[in-house]
Design an enzyme around this catalytic site. Structure first.
Site, mmCIF file in Angstrom:
data_model
loop_
_atom_site.group_PDB
_atom_site.id
_atom_site.type_symbol
_atom_site.label_atom_id
_atom_site.label_comp_id
_atom_site.label_asym_id
_atom_site.label_seq_id
_atom_site.Cartn_x
_atom_site.Cartn_y
_atom_site.Cartn_z
ATOM 1 N N GLY A 11 -0.881 14.086 -3.182
ATOM 2 C CA GLY A 11 -1.508 14.347 -4.472
ATOM 3 C C GLY A 11 -2.286 13.160 -5.000
ATOM 4 O O GLY A 11 -3.392 13.310 -5.532
ATOM 5 N N ASP A 32 -2.615 9.499 7.729
ATOM 6 C CA ASP A 32 -1.280 9.790 7.210
ATOM 7 C C ASP A 32 -0.338 9.921 8.404
ATOM 8 O O ASP A 32 -0.712 10.491 9.437
ATOM 9 C CB ASP A 32 -1.296 11.091 6.401
ATOM 10 C CG ASP A 32 -0.069 11.247 5.528
ATOM 11 O OD1 ASP A 32 -0.201 11.129 4.291
ATOM 12 O OD2 ASP A 32 1.033 11.477 6.076
ATOM 13 N N ASP A 33 0.872 9.403 8.255
ATOM 14 C CA ASP A 33 1.826 9.447 9.368
ATOM 15 C C ASP A 33 2.507 10.800 9.525
ATOM 16 O O ASP A 33 3.301 10.981 10.456
ATOM 17 C CB ASP A 33 2.877 8.350 9.199
ATOM 18 C CG ASP A 33 2.374 6.986 9.629
ATOM 19 O OD1 ASP A 33 1.299 6.935 10.260
ATOM 20 O OD2 ASP A 33 3.043 5.976 9.340
ATOM 21 N N GLY A 64 2.183 5.940 -3.760
ATOM 22 C CA GLY A 64 2.773 5.556 -5.030
ATOM 23 C C GLY A 64 3.829 4.473 -4.934
ATOM 24 O O GLY A 64 3.955 3.647 -5.839
ATOM 25 N N HIS A 129 -5.965 -6.045 -25.046
ATOM 26 C CA HIS A 129 -6.575 -7.337 -24.772
ATOM 27 C C HIS A 129 -5.600 -8.374 -24.217
ATOM 28 O O HIS A 129 -4.423 -8.422 -24.570
ATOM 29 C CB HIS A 129 -7.206 -7.896 -26.057
ATOM 30 C CG HIS A 129 -6.193 -8.199 -27.128
ATOM 31 N ND1 HIS A 129 -5.580 -9.421 -27.243
ATOM 32 C CD2 HIS A 129 -5.676 -7.423 -28.122
ATOM 33 C CE1 HIS A 129 -4.735 -9.408 -28.260
ATOM 34 N NE2 HIS A 129 -4.765 -8.203 -28.810
#
Length: 222
Positions: A11, A32-33, A64, A129
């Site tokens: 995703g 991708d594995d 992620g 900031h």
């Protein structure tokens, strides 16, 4: 022709592919594995991680898990890693962003912010900031970091979490979804609640499994 290989056909990879298109990439592939995944967001999966060395494209890691993201990024040369920002994000002119960092739609990053390598600044989140965000941090969907904060390496700021100004978080911390941090966090671990409090992993499991609080792991973001 701008060419990009995205590591991770899940995703998150779909979102990164969409941002890449909007950044002018014309040739996009995935690695991708998982051998069962053949395509992602209409683009082909052309191999596994070991095949990264066999092409000359730019690379971005769409995974992620911060530890895996760091390991993969360290396995390729830095000059191939790119950062991407959605055109509907707002980034001040003097913001510095490390390679491999992804800024998603609706994110706002204000002046004086420094963001490290391999970070994720997710949809509609904000960093105000003069904040310092170290490598492999994830600022999840709708999380807000007030001014002059420090976020240590591989920290996860959960969806909708809020950090008060001038707060500092050590590395390897997980901040649960909706948590409000109002003071420095000096010990690694999982923090939830308003205000944030550290919980043990056993307590976290009990929270997930209790009849009173039926929040799933996805909802807790921990």
């Amino acid at each position: 022709m701008k060419k990009l290989t995205i590591v991770g056909a899940g995703g998150y990879g779909k979102v990164v592919a969409d941002i890449a298109i909007k950044n002018g990439y014309e040739y996009i592939t995935f690695v991708d594995d998982n051998p069962l995944i053949k395509d992602c967001y209409g683009f082909p999966v052309v191999g596994t991680l070991k095949d990264l060395k066999n092409n000359d494209t730019d690379i971005v890691v769409a995974i992620g898990n911060a530890t895996f993201r760091e390991k993969i990024m360290k396995s390729v040369t830095k000059d191939r890693l790119v950062s991407l920002a959605h055109p509907n994000s707002v980034i001040a002119e003097d913001v510095t962003i490390g390679p491999g960092t992804i800024i998603m739609a609706g994110a706002v990053i204000n002046p004086g912010v420094k963001i490290g390598c391999g970070c994720i600044v997710n949809t509609s989140s904000s960093i105000d900031h003069d904040c310092l965000i170290e490598d492999f941090v994830h600022v999840a969907v709708g999380a807000h970091i007030a001014g002059t904060c420090f976020i240590g390496k591989k920290t996860w700021i959960g969806a909708g979490a809020i950090l008060s100004n001038n707060t500092s978080i050590i590395s390897d911390v997980t901040i649960g979804a909706g948590t409000v941090v109002i003071k420095d966090i000096k010990e690694p671990g999982i923090y939830v609640g308003v205000p944030a409090e550290r919980i043990e992993k056993e307590d976290c499991a009990n929270m997930k499994n209790s009849d009173i609080n039926k929040k799933s792991e996805r909802e807790l973001n921990i």
